[in-house]
Write a protein that holds these residues in place. Structure first.
Motif, PDB file in Angstrom:
ATOM      1  N   SER A  53     -45.442  13.529   6.042  1.00  0.00           N
ATOM      2  CA  SER A  53     -45.489  14.334   7.259  1.00  0.00           C
ATOM      3  C   SER A  53     -44.340  15.328   7.365  1.00  0.00           C
ATOM      4  CB  SER A  53     -45.481  13.412   8.488  1.00  0.00           C
ATOM      5  OG  SER A  53     -44.271  12.686   8.573  1.00  0.00           O
ATOM      6  N   LEU A  54     -43.244  15.077   6.651  1.00  0.00           N
ATOM      7  CA  LEU A  54     -42.091  15.991   6.720  1.00  0.00           C
ATOM      8  C   LEU A  54     -42.026  16.971   5.547  1.00  0.00           C
ATOM      9  CD1 LEU A  54     -39.163  13.677   7.927  1.00  0.00           C
ATOM     10  CD2 LEU A  54     -40.782  14.996   9.284  1.00  0.00           C
ATOM     11  N   LYS A  55     -42.991  16.906   4.655  1.00  0.00           N
ATOM     12  CA  LYS A  55     -42.922  17.745   3.451  1.00  0.00           C
ATOM     13  C   LYS A  55     -42.843  19.225   3.796  1.00  0.00           C
ATOM     14  CE  LYS A  55     -45.233  18.633  -0.955  1.00  0.00           C
ATOM     15  NZ  LYS A  55     -46.366  18.267  -1.840  1.00  0.00           N
ATOM     16  N   ASN A  56     -43.781  19.702   4.618  1.00  0.00           N
ATOM     17  CA  ASN A  56     -43.779  21.115   4.983  1.00  0.00           C
ATOM     18  C   ASN A  56     -42.571  21.466   5.839  1.00  0.00           C
ATOM     19  OD1 ASN A  56     -46.136  21.688   3.612  1.00  0.00           O
ATOM     20  ND2 ASN A  56     -47.446  21.252   5.355  1.00  0.00           N
ATOM     21  N   ILE A  57     -42.140  20.521   6.679  1.00  0.00           N
ATOM     22  CA  ILE A  57     -40.978  20.756   7.535  1.00  0.00           C
ATOM     23  C   ILE A  57     -39.733  20.958   6.681  1.00  0.00           C
ATOM     24  CG2 ILE A  57     -39.422  19.584   9.173  1.00  0.00           C
ATOM     25  CD1 ILE A  57     -41.948  18.409  10.483  1.00  0.00           C
ATOM     26  N   ILE A  58     -39.547  20.095   5.686  1.00  0.00           N
ATOM     27  CA  ILE A  58     -38.388  20.217   4.798  1.00  0.00           C
ATOM     28  C   ILE A  58     -38.453  21.519   4.000  1.00  0.00           C
ATOM     29  CG2 ILE A  58     -37.294  19.236   2.745  1.00  0.00           C
ATOM     30  CD1 ILE A  58     -37.971  16.462   3.875  1.00  0.00           C
ATOM     31  N   ASN A  59     -39.630  21.861   3.525  1.00  0.00           N
ATOM     32  CA  ASN A  59     -39.783  23.110   2.766  1.00  0.00           C
ATOM     33  C   ASN A  59     -39.427  24.329   3.621  1.00  0.00           C
ATOM     34  OD1 ASN A  59     -40.540  21.859   0.423  1.00  0.00           O
ATOM     35  ND2 ASN A  59     -42.728  22.029   0.813  1.00  0.00           N
ATOM     36  N   ALA A  85     -35.620  28.633   5.164  1.00  0.00           N
ATOM     37  CA  ALA A  85     -34.731  29.312   6.111  1.00  0.00           C
ATOM     38  C   ALA A  85     -33.301  29.341   5.590  1.00  0.00           C
ATOM     39  CB  ALA A  85     -34.785  28.616   7.472  1.00  0.00           C
ATOM     40  N   LEU A  86     -32.893  28.258   4.948  1.00  0.00           N
ATOM     41  CA  LEU A  86     -31.521  28.145   4.456  1.00  0.00           C
ATOM     42  C   LEU A  86     -31.251  29.110   3.297  1.00  0.00           C
ATOM     43  CD1 LEU A  86     -28.834  26.530   4.602  1.00  0.00           C
ATOM     44  CD2 LEU A  86     -29.796  25.041   2.838  1.00  0.00           C
ATOM     45  N   ILE A  87     -32.183  29.192   2.351  1.00  0.00           N
ATOM     46  CA  ILE A  87     -31.934  29.991   1.146  1.00  0.00           C
ATOM     47  C   ILE A  87     -32.357  31.445   1.306  1.00  0.00           C
ATOM     48  CG2 ILE A  87     -32.257  27.947  -0.304  1.00  0.00           C
ATOM     49  CD1 ILE A  87     -34.978  29.050  -1.106  1.00  0.00           C
ATOM     50  N   TYR A  88     -32.928  31.782   2.478  1.00  0.00           N
ATOM     51  CA  TYR A  88     -33.428  33.142   2.669  1.00  0.00           C
ATOM     52  C   TYR A  88     -32.281  34.139   2.528  1.00  0.00           C
ATOM     53  CZ  TYR A  88     -36.431  36.843   4.454  1.00  0.00           C
ATOM     54  OH  TYR A  88     -37.187  37.989   4.569  1.00  0.00           O
ATOM     55  N   PRO A  89     -32.444  35.161   1.676  1.00  0.00           N
ATOM     56  CA  PRO A  89     -31.348  36.104   1.452  1.00  0.00           C
ATOM     57  C   PRO A  89     -31.178  37.056   2.652  1.00  0.00           C
ATOM     58  CG  PRO A  89     -33.291  36.752   0.202  1.00  0.00           C
ATOM     59  CD  PRO A  89     -33.609  35.432   0.822  1.00  0.00           C
ATOM     60  N   PRO A  90     -29.941  37.563   2.875  1.00  0.00           N
ATOM     61  CA  PRO A  90     -28.754  37.221   2.077  1.00  0.00           C
ATOM     62  C   PRO A  90     -28.007  35.978   2.575  1.00  0.00           C
ATOM     63  CG  PRO A  90     -28.232  39.028   3.550  1.00  0.00           C
ATOM     64  CD  PRO A  90     -29.696  38.723   3.765  1.00  0.00           C
ATOM     65  N   PHE A  91     -28.081  35.681   3.915  1.00  0.00           N
ATOM     66  CA  PHE A  91     -27.271  34.577   4.445  1.00  0.00           C
ATOM     67  C   PHE A  91     -28.084  33.622   5.309  1.00  0.00           C
ATOM     68  CE2 PHE A  91     -24.336  38.194   3.877  1.00  0.00           C
ATOM     69  CZ  PHE A  91     -23.521  37.639   2.905  1.00  0.00           C
ATOM     70  N   GLY A  92     -29.348  33.440   4.978  1.00  0.00           N
ATOM     71  CA  GLY A  92     -30.165  32.491   5.712  1.00  0.00           C
ATOM     72  C   GLY A  92     -30.896  33.125   6.889  1.00  0.00           C
ATOM     73  N   MET A  93     -31.791  32.341   7.467  1.00  0.00           N
ATOM     74  CA  MET A  93     -32.645  32.784   8.568  1.00  0.00           C
ATOM     75  C   MET A  93     -32.379  31.878   9.774  1.00  0.00           C
ATOM     76  SD  MET A  93     -36.818  32.668   8.534  1.00  0.00           S
ATOM     77  CE  MET A  93     -36.935  33.639   7.037  1.00  0.00           C
ATOM     78  N   HIS A  94     -32.163  32.464  10.942  1.00  0.00           N
ATOM     79  CA  HIS A  94     -31.909  31.665  12.141  1.00  0.00           C
ATOM     80  C   HIS A  94     -33.049  30.672  12.351  1.00  0.00           C
ATOM     81  CE1 HIS A  94     -28.646  34.337  12.849  1.00  0.00           C
ATOM     82  NE2 HIS A  94     -29.396  35.384  13.180  1.00  0.00           N
ATOM     83  N   THR A 107     -30.414  14.313  12.141  1.00  0.00           N
ATOM     84  CA  THR A 107     -30.399  13.737  10.795  1.00  0.00           C
ATOM     85  C   THR A 107     -30.866  14.746   9.758  1.00  0.00           C
ATOM     86  OG1 THR A 107     -30.833  11.536  11.705  1.00  0.00           O
ATOM     87  CG2 THR A 107     -31.292  11.859   9.374  1.00  0.00           C
ATOM     88  N   LEU A 108     -31.954  15.451  10.075  1.00  0.00           N
ATOM     89  CA  LEU A 108     -32.487  16.434   9.132  1.00  0.00           C
ATOM     90  C   LEU A 108     -31.516  17.602   8.958  1.00  0.00           C
ATOM     91  CD1 LEU A 108     -34.712  17.396   7.285  1.00  0.00           C
ATOM     92  CD2 LEU A 108     -35.906  18.347   9.266  1.00  0.00           C
ATOM     93  N   ILE A 109     -30.929  18.060  10.054  1.00  0.00           N
ATOM     94  CA  ILE A 109     -29.972  19.174   9.960  1.00  0.00           C
ATOM     95  C   ILE A 109     -28.771  18.768   9.111  1.00  0.00           C
ATOM     96  CG2 ILE A 109     -28.328  20.559  11.295  1.00  0.00           C
ATOM     97  CD1 ILE A 109     -30.420  20.609  13.552  1.00  0.00           C
ATOM     98  N   LYS A 110     -28.314  17.526   9.280  1.00  0.00           N
ATOM     99  CA  LYS A 110     -27.191  17.032   8.479  1.00  0.00           C
ATOM    100  C   LYS A 110     -27.516  17.095   6.989  1.00  0.00           C
ATOM    101  CE  LYS A 110     -24.325  12.915   7.740  1.00  0.00           C
ATOM    102  NZ  LYS A 110     -24.101  11.503   8.134  1.00  0.00           N
ATOM    103  N   GLU A 111     -28.742  16.692   6.635  1.00  0.00           N
ATOM    104  CA  GLU A 111     -29.148  16.733   5.229  1.00  0.00           C
ATOM    105  C   GLU A 111     -29.252  18.176   4.726  1.00  0.00           C
ATOM    106  OE1 GLU A 111     -29.294  14.224   3.313  1.00  0.00           O
ATOM    107  OE2 GLU A 111     -29.023  12.714   4.872  1.00  0.00           O
ATOM    108  N   VAL A 112     -29.749  19.066   5.596  1.00  0.00           N
ATOM    109  CA  VAL A 112     -29.860  20.477   5.216  1.00  0.00           C
ATOM    110  C   VAL A 112     -28.477  21.064   4.951  1.00  0.00           C
ATOM    111  CG1 VAL A 112     -30.471  22.782   6.078  1.00  0.00           C
ATOM    112  CG2 VAL A 112     -32.057  20.883   6.382  1.00  0.00           C
ATOM    113  N   LEU A 113     -27.508  20.710   5.799  1.00  0.00           N
ATOM    114  CA  LEU A 113     -26.152  21.225   5.615  1.00  0.00           C
ATOM    115  C   LEU A 113     -25.506  20.656   4.354  1.00  0.00           C
ATOM    116  CD1 LEU A 113     -24.863  21.123   9.308  1.00  0.00           C
ATOM    117  CD2 LEU A 113     -25.657  23.099   8.008  1.00  0.00           C
TER     118      LEU A 113
END
Length: 936
Positions: free
Chosen positions: A121-127, A132-141, A154-160
């Motif tokens: 259920s979180l596959k698309n959410i994580i993708n 958003a994180l890798i979007y050039p040049p400095f990510g997407m809000h 928890t998810l934001i912590k893992e993303v960071l």
């Protein structure tokens, strides 16, 4: 040179940056694209995209290495400057793939695999979070929305944590977290901290190119909301009490407990997290197991959890989400620990009584799915391993209990014993197939199986296989292990088991006659070694095993092939369109040359049938009489069953696809059903020769002169379209004579409609007042009725609207074209806002490009409120799929019953002269008029 050598030479000498497509090679060598594709595959040469991949990827990586923050548009321009012919859309996709591949190579396990639901259920959410994180040049809000306790933090912590592995953060990683709720009594301080004050810089400046996390953004100060929204949209902001405008590239990650439209509209990426109740059962159970495992390790003690407690935990909705689950399990373990100390027991056991009162009330709410997931008590060892008290394999194999439950359910629904039995036969086959797959997937050794079922049962299963193999030569030895487990369960359960399938034995006999007979003899033989209380029922089970484990069983997944044949490029276009509409790559087009002799055409068809046959035969839709007899040659020369239809159009290809993909109809049944429709159509057309001439009658109470005047008014406006319609007029003398005269005329002519001042009330003939037809709406109503009556109705009239036609000048991307089209459709109340996402989902899965520079994007019909086709004419072509360019885009928003409109549109799109006329149009009115003037 031979054709093969010519094709190889063409590929060897091509521009490596822009390899030839099969279509281009065919054009150069004057061959059909089908021949080029087949020979290229025989030579084991990749397609043009694969041949270019090495050069293209190398160039992209070199540019990114030199300029890590380069935008997709600038990257595309640099590639074009290096003579790569490629669009921004394709470059963006390749860049994301390369970025993800590079980061994933640093770990041998999938990203975030430790998070429950990472592949569910979180596959698309994580993708989306990673995108958003890798979007050039400095990510997407990015805005994370979800109830309290759904795991946003928890998810934001893992993303960071993951962000720190990215190349752009290797040297410096700036991240700051702010909880807006903490500034509830000092809101100005939050604004100063974020934006700065007078000459003092805020976090947006000091954290430039970093990340700021704003938790509980719904508590963000109202007076600073506009400042924040402006920054999200423009990257610009002002310090407090300072008019100077500053810029920043800081990425904002925010959280919301409930949806707020202003914020959702202004964040580039919005991620909605599901609640605990919305998670799949498997994920809920995994989290419950994780909590018990944590408690076991924390207490340094093994914990046994009774299945009744597990049922209840899995069934309860937990409105406060994951934190409530964790708290409930902590309390239940504390109670179990107390019970252990009081009773002086050695083991710690969590029972149903240890749960809270709120949970106990839901004990009987558990359903079949929970019982499928939990087959017994669970033991959580402090060493870190959890096991079931009974084997997962043998528990899940208890097909008898499942069928008992299903039978009781069906009876409760009012089905008779025979009806319930019919359903159970299908249920039995599906359950066995699933459980067989599970055993094969487990890849257990002989020793492991023997430990589960016992040496005697395993030997018995081998004995059955060896005996049956003599009469069923294709029987696979992979049957032994699953059958052994089945025999084990039969031995344990049959004393209490009632026979369920006695009435359905004839059905199984009919489906598997040979297997049933062998199974019956086998059951009689093994009764000397093992008790078989219900031999007839077990014979059914064994017959199904024999059927499932023969090699021909695996052919069941194969389908009847569909081949569309015609001259020119019509066949491949029809097949391509039908595949796109049905969402399956199944129909194949064979484009023949006009110079091909009947023998060459037949040879090509036979070769193609041989190539695409899956073992189930082939249906050939050939729009040429010379191929009607080819079926006999195919069956004779290559032994493939064939059905041939002597005429085809796109709708027929779609219907043929539907039947081959989604039904179990045979070739003969499909061909017969399609042929009946076509024969009926031809018969109706032939009958028209003998019909009475169609006519429109005008009659007026003031006399024949007024009727003639009305007739002339209509005739001038109708005659250019309805050239063969007769015009009749009558003056109103008296009711009797008028009725008689109309009846006389109706013997000679087929009167379609009557227009006049008074309704003569003739049954089956509609009446329009003169007042109606002198007005636009009434006139259009009469014209539409006549169109339909004559069978020459233009179905595009109902789905084309001048409000939904665009002429775009200048440079546009594919995304901008689609966004513009759907926005106009939303404004015209033809689709709702969800339609745009469904269009992008379908485009991502299968780009909708048609030969001739045409795009036909479309979304799901459930979001269509009023069927419409939006037309976009482009002065400058747009790259559609990374390789092909389009200058006309038809965005389809149609319901399931709009097949006539699509068929008419498709027919016109495939007509080069009509598309050339459209390209000369300079206004929306002009484009609409060209479609309205289509002659039939």
């Amino acid at each position: 040179m031979q054709t093969r050598q010519l094709i190889r030479h063409c590929i060897e000498t091509e521009d490596k940056k822009n390899p030839y497509t099969d279509e281009k090679i065919a054009e150069i060598l004057d061959l059909s694209r089908e021949i080029v594709t087949n020979i290229r595959k025989e030579l084991k040469i990749p397609d043009s995209r694969e041949r270019r991949k090495s050069e293209l990827h190398k160039a992209i990586l070199q540019i990114i290495k030199a300029q890590p923050q380069i935008s997709d548009r600038q990257l595309t321009k640099k590639l074009n400057d290096q003579y790569f012919v490629i669009g921004k859309y394709a470059v963006s996709k390749i860049r994301q793939e390369l970025t993800l591949n590079k980061t994933q190579k640093t770990t041998s396990t999938p990203i975030f695999s430790h998070i429950i639901g990472y592949d569910g259920s979180l596959k698309n959410i994580i993708n989306r979070a990673l995108a958003a994180l890798i979007y050039p040049p400095f990510g997407m809000h990015c805005l994370y929305v979800g109830q309290v306790g759904t795991g946003k933090s928890t998810l934001i912590k893992e993303v960071l944590n993951y962000a720190q592995t990215l190349e752009r953060y290797q040297q410096h990683f700036y991240c700051h977290e702010i909880n807006c709720q903490d500034y509830k009594h000092n809101e100005k301080q939050l604004l100063v901290e974020l934006f700065g004050y007078q000459q003092q810089a805020g976090l947006l400046e000091t954290m430039n190119q970093g990340i700021i996390c704003l938790n509980q953004i719904d508590s963000f100060p109202i007076q600073g909301k506009e400042m924040l929204l402006k920054y999200l949209n423009t990257g610009q902001f002002q310090r407090l009490d300072n008019p100077e405008i500053f810029m920043s590239s800081t990425m904002i990650i925010a959280t919301l407990n409930t949806a707020i439209e202003d914020y959702q509209r202004n964040f580039s990426m919005v991620i909605q997290l599901p609640s605990f109740e919305q998670r799949p059962m498997k994920e809920k159970l995994a989290y419950i197991q994780k909590c018990f495992q944590n408690e076991s390790q924390c207490l340094n003690d093994d914990i046994t959890v009774k299945k009744e407690a597990l049922y209840t935990l899995l069934s309860y909705p937990f409105p406060d989400n994951f934190q409530q689950v964790q708290n409930e399990i902590k309390v239940s373990c504390a109670k179990a620990l107390l019970d252990k100390k009081i009773s002086d027991e050695n083991s710690m056991i969590v029972t149903f009584d240890n749960l809270s009162d709120a949970l106990k009330s839901t004990y009987y709410a558990h359903n079949r799915e929970t019982r499928m997931l939990i087959r017994g008590d669970m033991i959580f060892a402090s060493s870190g391993h959890s096991v079931l008290t009974r084997s997962d394999i043998t528990d899940s194999w208890d097909i008898y209990e499942l069928l008992d439950e299903k039978f009781d359910e069906l009876k409760a629904q009012g089905l008779s014993d025979q009806e319930a039995g019919n359903v159970l036969v299908e249920e039995m086959e599906m359950s066995l197939s699933k459980q067989i797959h599970n055993v094969e997937k487990s890849k257990m050794s002989k020793d492991e199986i023997s430990a589960i079922v016992g040496k005697t049962i395993l030997e018995l299963s081998s004995y059955i296989y060896d005996k049956a193999k003599k009469e069923l030569p294709y029987l696979s030895d992979s049957m032994i292990f699953p059958l052994a487990i089945h025999l084990k369960m039969m031995n344990e359960r049959q004393v209490h088991q009632k026979a369920r399938f006695v009435r359905e034995i004839n059905k199984i006999k009919q489906n598997n006659p040979k297997e049933y007979l062998i199974a019956k003899n086998m059951i009689q033989n093994i009764q000397k070694k093992i008790l078989v209380q219900h031999p007839e029922e077990e014979t059914c089970f064994l017959a199904i095993y024999f059927q499932k484990f023969q090699s021909r069983y695996y052919d069941n997944q194969k389908k009847i092939a569909v081949l569309v044949v015609s001259h020119g490029h019509v066949a491949s276009a029809m097949a391509q369109t039908a595949n796109m509409i049905m969402g399956e790559y199944h129909a194949v087009g064979l484009d023949l040359e006009f110079s091909d002799s009947p023998k060459i055409m037949a040879d090509k068809v036979i070769a193609k049938v041989h190539e695409i046959d899956q073992g189930k035969g082939c249906i050939i839709l050939a729009d040429m009489g010379s191929l009607l007899q080819v079926g006999e040659r195919v069956e004779k020369e290559i032994g493939v069953a064939v059905g041939v239809l002597g005429r085809c159009d796109t709708l027929m290809v779609i219907e043929c696809l539907r039947k081959t993909l989604w039904t179990n109809e045979t070739i003969d049944e499909i061909v017969e059903s399609l042929d009946i429709k076509e024969t009926r159509h031809i018969y109706q057309n032939q009958n028209r020769i003998h019909e009475r001439a169609k006519a429109i009658l005008t009659c007026c109470v003031t006399g024949e002169g007024a009727a003639i005047q009305l007739e002339n008014y209509l005739k001038v406006r109708f005659e250019s379209v309805f050239k063969d319609v007769k015009w009749l007029h009558l003056g109103y003398v008296d009711e009797t004579s008028l009725m008689e005269r109309i009846e006389d005329l109706n013997q000679k002519y087929e009167i379609m409609a009557i227009v006049g001042t008074l309704d003569p009330h003739i049954s089956d003939i509609p009446f329009y007042t003169s007042q109606q037809v002198y007005q636009k709406e009434g006139f259009e109503s009469l014209k539409t009725y006549c169109y339909k009556y004559l069978g020459i109705y233009n179905p595009l009239i109902e789905v084309l609207d001048q409000q939904c036609i665009s002429i775009l000048s200048g440079n546009y991307t594919k995304e901008e074209v689609i966004d513009n089209a759907v926005a106009m459709m939303v404004e015209a109340n033809c689709v709702d806002e969800n339609y745009l996402l469904s269009v992008y989902k379908r485009e991502a899965w299968l780009p909708t490009y048609l030969q001739g520079g045409i795009g036909i994007p479309h979304g799901e019909s459930q979001y269509v409120t009023k069927p419409v086709i939006h037309i976009t004419k482009l002065d400058k072509p747009v790259c559609w799929d990374g390789e092909n360019f389009v200058d006309f885009v038809f965005t389809l928003a149609l319901k399931e019953d709009q097949t006539e409109a699509f068929e008419e549109l498709y027919k016109q799109m495939r007509e080069p002269s009509f598309m050339q006329i459209l390209k000369l149009c300079t206004s929306q009115e002009d484009i609409l008029e060209k479609f309205m003037l289509i002659q039939y």
